[in-house]
Design a protein around this motif. Structure first.
Motif, PDB file in Angstrom:
ATOM      1  N   ILE A 247       1.281  -1.337  -0.231  1.00 40.16           N
ATOM      2  CA  ILE A 247       0.096   0.160  -0.238  1.00 40.16           C
ATOM      3  C   ILE A 247       0.730   1.544  -0.155  1.00 40.16           C
ATOM      4  O   ILE A 247       2.063   0.848   0.310  1.00 40.16           O
ATOM      5  N   ALA A 248       0.416   2.648  -0.214  1.00 43.34           N
ATOM      6  CA  ALA A 248       1.097   3.765  -0.491  1.00 43.34           C
ATOM      7  C   ALA A 248       0.501   4.635   0.201  1.00 43.34           C
ATOM      8  O   ALA A 248      -1.059   4.869   0.338  1.00 43.34           O
ATOM      9  N   ILE A 249       0.670   5.470   1.297  1.00 38.91           N
ATOM     10  CA  ILE A 249       0.334   5.978   2.398  1.00 38.91           C
ATOM     11  C   ILE A 249       0.957   7.562   2.121  1.00 38.91           C
ATOM     12  O   ILE A 249       2.227   7.679   2.378  1.00 38.91           O
ATOM     13  N   ASN A 250       0.412   8.533   1.805  1.00 40.73           N
ATOM     14  CA  ASN A 250       0.787   9.970   1.834  1.00 40.73           C
ATOM     15  C   ASN A 250      -0.352  10.740   2.807  1.00 40.73           C
ATOM     16  O   ASN A 250      -2.088  10.892   2.689  1.00 40.73           O
ATOM     17  N   ALA A 251       0.313  11.155   4.242  1.00 41.97           N
ATOM     18  CA  ALA A 251      -0.001  11.626   4.731  1.00 41.97           C
ATOM     19  C   ALA A 251       0.173  13.617   5.682  1.00 41.97           C
ATOM     20  O   ALA A 251       1.722  13.417   5.138  1.00 41.97           O
ATOM     21  N   CYS A 252      -0.874  14.189   6.181  1.00 42.59           N
ATOM     22  CA  CYS A 252      -0.125  15.537   6.505  1.00 42.59           C
ATOM     23  C   CYS A 252      -0.503  15.216   8.204  1.00 42.59           C
ATOM     24  O   CYS A 252      -1.705  14.982   8.737  1.00 42.59           O
ATOM     25  N   SER A 258       7.108  25.594  17.279  1.00 46.27           N
ATOM     26  CA  SER A 258       7.909  26.269  17.561  1.00 46.27           C
ATOM     27  C   SER A 258       9.325  24.966  18.111  1.00 46.27           C
ATOM     28  O   SER A 258      10.733  24.823  17.896  1.00 46.27           O
ATOM     29  N   LEU A 259       9.265  23.530  17.179  1.00 44.65           N
ATOM     30  CA  LEU A 259       9.878  22.351  16.937  1.00 44.65           C
ATOM     31  C   LEU A 259      10.568  22.419  15.734  1.00 44.65           C
ATOM     32  O   LEU A 259      10.551  23.082  15.129  1.00 44.65           O
ATOM     33  N   SER A 260      12.046  22.782  16.091  1.00 47.81           N
ATOM     34  CA  SER A 260      13.390  22.555  14.510  1.00 47.81           C
ATOM     35  C   SER A 260      12.955  21.427  14.069  1.00 47.81           C
ATOM     36  O   SER A 260      12.327  20.668  13.914  1.00 47.81           O
ATOM     37  N   ILE A 261      13.978  21.506  13.013  1.00 44.85           N
ATOM     38  CA  ILE A 261      14.055  20.891  11.771  1.00 44.85           C
ATOM     39  C   ILE A 261      13.828  19.435  12.687  1.00 44.85           C
ATOM     40  O   ILE A 261      13.278  18.724  11.764  1.00 44.85           O
ATOM     41  N   ARG A 262      14.837  19.378  13.515  1.00 46.01           N
ATOM     42  CA  ARG A 262      15.603  17.912  13.785  1.00 46.01           C
ATOM     43  C   ARG A 262      14.618  17.204  14.425  1.00 46.01           C
ATOM     44  O   ARG A 262      14.342  15.813  14.301  1.00 46.01           O
ATOM     45  N   GLU A 263      13.881  17.891  14.771  1.00 41.65           N
ATOM     46  CA  GLU A 263      12.754  17.089  15.998  1.00 41.65           C
ATOM     47  C   GLU A 263      11.301  16.833  15.056  1.00 41.65           C
ATOM     48  O   GLU A 263      10.799  15.941  15.529  1.00 41.65           O
ATOM     49  N   THR A 264      10.745  18.171  14.107  1.00 39.05           N
ATOM     50  CA  THR A 264      10.216  17.606  13.391  1.00 39.05           C
ATOM     51  C   THR A 264      10.404  16.294  12.445  1.00 39.05           C
ATOM     52  O   THR A 264       9.451  15.497  12.451  1.00 39.05           O
ATOM     53  N   SER A 265      12.001  16.009  11.728  1.00 38.22           N
ATOM     54  CA  SER A 265      12.261  14.721  11.746  1.00 38.22           C
ATOM     55  C   SER A 265      11.907  13.632  12.102  1.00 38.22           C
ATOM     56  O   SER A 265      11.861  12.619  11.160  1.00 38.22           O
ATOM     57  N   GLU A 266      12.187  13.439  13.299  1.00 36.61           N
ATOM     58  CA  GLU A 266      12.367  12.259  14.098  1.00 36.61           C
ATOM     59  C   GLU A 266      10.486  11.753  13.934  1.00 36.61           C
ATOM     60  O   GLU A 266      10.681  11.023  14.461  1.00 36.61           O
ATOM     61  N   ILE A 267       9.919  13.123  14.347  1.00 39.37           N
ATOM     62  CA  ILE A 267       8.919  12.919  14.402  1.00 39.37           C
ATOM     63  C   ILE A 267       8.292  11.762  12.876  1.00 39.37           C
ATOM     64  O   ILE A 267       7.134  10.992  13.355  1.00 39.37           O
ATOM     65  N   THR A 268       8.331  12.592  12.139  1.00 45.02           N
ATOM     66  CA  THR A 268       8.383  11.918  10.605  1.00 45.02           C
ATOM     67  C   THR A 268       8.480  10.744  10.366  1.00 45.02           C
ATOM     68  O   THR A 268       8.355   9.602  10.217  1.00 45.02           O
ATOM     69  N   PHE A 279       2.224  -2.709   8.584  1.00 45.34           N
ATOM     70  CA  PHE A 279       1.565  -2.421   6.756  1.00 45.34           C
ATOM     71  C   PHE A 279       2.263  -3.134   6.113  1.00 45.34           C
ATOM     72  O   PHE A 279       2.744  -3.360   5.608  1.00 45.34           O
ATOM     73  N   GLY A 280       3.696  -3.816   7.056  1.00 46.41           N
ATOM     74  CA  GLY A 280       4.753  -4.212   6.719  1.00 46.41           C
ATOM     75  C   GLY A 280       5.936  -3.354   6.092  1.00 46.41           C
ATOM     76  O   GLY A 280       5.602  -2.227   5.862  1.00 46.41           O
ATOM     77  N   GLU A 281       7.093  -4.205   5.337  1.00 42.52           N
ATOM     78  CA  GLU A 281       8.568  -2.613   4.816  1.00 42.52           C
ATOM     79  C   GLU A 281       7.874  -3.016   3.682  1.00 42.52           C
ATOM     80  O   GLU A 281       8.538  -1.660   2.801  1.00 42.52           O
ATOM     81  N   SER A 282       7.252  -3.299   3.188  1.00 41.09           N
ATOM     82  CA  SER A 282       6.720  -3.011   1.358  1.00 41.09           C
ATOM     83  C   SER A 282       5.935  -1.208   1.629  1.00 41.09           C
ATOM     84  O   SER A 282       5.875  -1.101   0.465  1.00 41.09           O
ATOM     85  N   ALA A 283       5.423  -1.244   2.804  1.00 42.84           N
ATOM     86  CA  ALA A 283       4.463  -0.098   2.400  1.00 42.84           C
ATOM     87  C   ALA A 283       5.419   1.120   2.116  1.00 42.84           C
ATOM     88  O   ALA A 283       5.590   1.664   2.564  1.00 42.84           O
ATOM     89  N   TYR A 284       4.666   1.701   1.188  1.00 44.63           N
ATOM     90  CA  TYR A 284       5.095   3.834   0.787  1.00 44.63           C
ATOM     91  C   TYR A 284       4.613   4.830   1.649  1.00 44.63           C
ATOM     92  O   TYR A 284       3.577   4.706   1.587  1.00 44.63           O
ATOM     93  N   THR A 285       5.460   4.895   1.872  1.00 46.37           N
ATOM     94  CA  THR A 285       5.253   6.548   2.980  1.00 46.37           C
ATOM     95  C   THR A 285       5.821   7.386   2.744  1.00 46.37           C
ATOM     96  O   THR A 285       6.398   7.705   2.516  1.00 46.37           O
TER      97      THR A 285
END
Length: 306
Positions: A247-252, A258-268, A279-285
């Motif tokens: 499956i492919a998942i595009n989410a917002c 106030s979070l830094s880019i590094r913290e935002t990247s970690e959350i992502t 959903f398995g390693e084959s899932a596109y996110t």
């Protein structure tokens, strides 16, 4: 090593089933034609549907599971869907044909016209097909684990269907003029089932090819995983689709501004890893991040999901 052995074993069984389905299709067509059995012709269509099913499985094990490349960024999963749709079209046409043949013979019977019943060769062919199916089922039974128990149920349904064919043809050999129509009546019933099956497969293939969204329950589960991830204050747009088995998942998602880019990247990364666990390693996110107007919520990096 053990996983490779199971994969090779599954591929070997699929090749065996593919060859058997093809041989049974040809065998039943010839036996149904020369044995004057519309029911056996309809059963040949059912064997062809199994041939299509095994072909799609082999495509999944070979081409569809190939990793993405420069010209196929989302892999090759659609090839199996495309073949499934093509096979379903042939199955639909054949189902209409056998339904027409059976209905014509039923109409002749209602009008009081004589029609020839099946020959002995048709009954012999039906019994032979049942024995062959049982042997293949016994051979592949060892592969039926709790994860693939549904496949075992499919094989059992096939055995019951083969028994239905034998019964429908066998009844015509009993004394009584009215029993001779059992072959045509059973053929009509089987054709209706085949038409329903082909329609369901066509709908499934078309749904995937036109990039239909995943079902509501799956989308709800995806949102729950996203919203429960530490640091995520909410989720907005969600787009999903199926690519073969994956499956492919595009989410917002929204996080505090106030979070830094590094913290935002970690959350992502946490969101993506949580989705892949579910959903398995084959899932596109693909996760897009937007600022949230909510008050600042402290984000502490926690252990990643395993």
């Amino acid at each position: 090593m053990k996983a490779d052995y199971k994969l090779d074993k599954a591929r070997s069984v699929s090749y065996t089933k593919l060859a058997l389905s093809f041989l049974l299709t040809v065998f039943k067509l010839l036996a149904g034609f020369f044995g004057n059995s519309t029911l056996l012709l309809a059963d040949a269509v059912r064997s062809f549907s199994e041939f299509v099913n095994e072909s799609v499985k082999l495509l999944d094990l070979s081409i569809a599971n190939k990793p993405e490349d420069k010209s196929h960024n989302y892999g090759h999963g659609k090839i199996a869907t495309l073949c499934l749709g093509g096979g379903a079209c042939v199955l639909l046409f054949a189902g209409f044909h056998t339904f027409s043949l059976g209905s014509e013979q039923l109409l002749m019977f209602i009008q009081g016209k004589e029609s020839e019943g099946p020959e002995t060769i048709a009954l012999f062919a039906a019994i032979s097909a049942f024995v062959s199916r049982y042997n293949i089922f016994a051979e592949s039974y060892e592969l039926q684990t709790s994860k693939t128990s549904s496949k075992g149920r499919i094989h059992i349904k096939g055995l019951f269907a083969s028994g239905f064919i034998i019964l429908g043809i066998g009844i015509t050999f009993l004394p009584g003029r009215s029993l001779g129509i059992a072959d045509s009546l059973a053929a009509v019933l089987l054709s209706i089932y085949l038409l329903w099956t082909s329609g369901r497969l066509l709908y499934k293939a078309a749904d995937e090819l036109i990039e239909a969204s995943l079902d509501e329950e799956t989308n709800r589960k995806i949102r729950e995983i996203i919203n429960e991830t530490e640091g995520v204050t909410g989720s907005r747009e969600l787009k999903t689709r199926r690519i073969g088995k994956g499956i492919a998942i595009n989410a917002c998602i929204t996080v505090h501004s106030s979070l830094s880019i590094r913290e935002t990247s970690e959350i992502t990364n946490l969101v993506e890893e949580s989705l892949k666990v579910a959903f398995g390693e084959s899932a596109y996110t693909l996760i897009k991040v937007e600022p949230s107007p909510l008050k600042n919520l402290s984000f502490q990096n926690r252990s990643r999901p395993s």
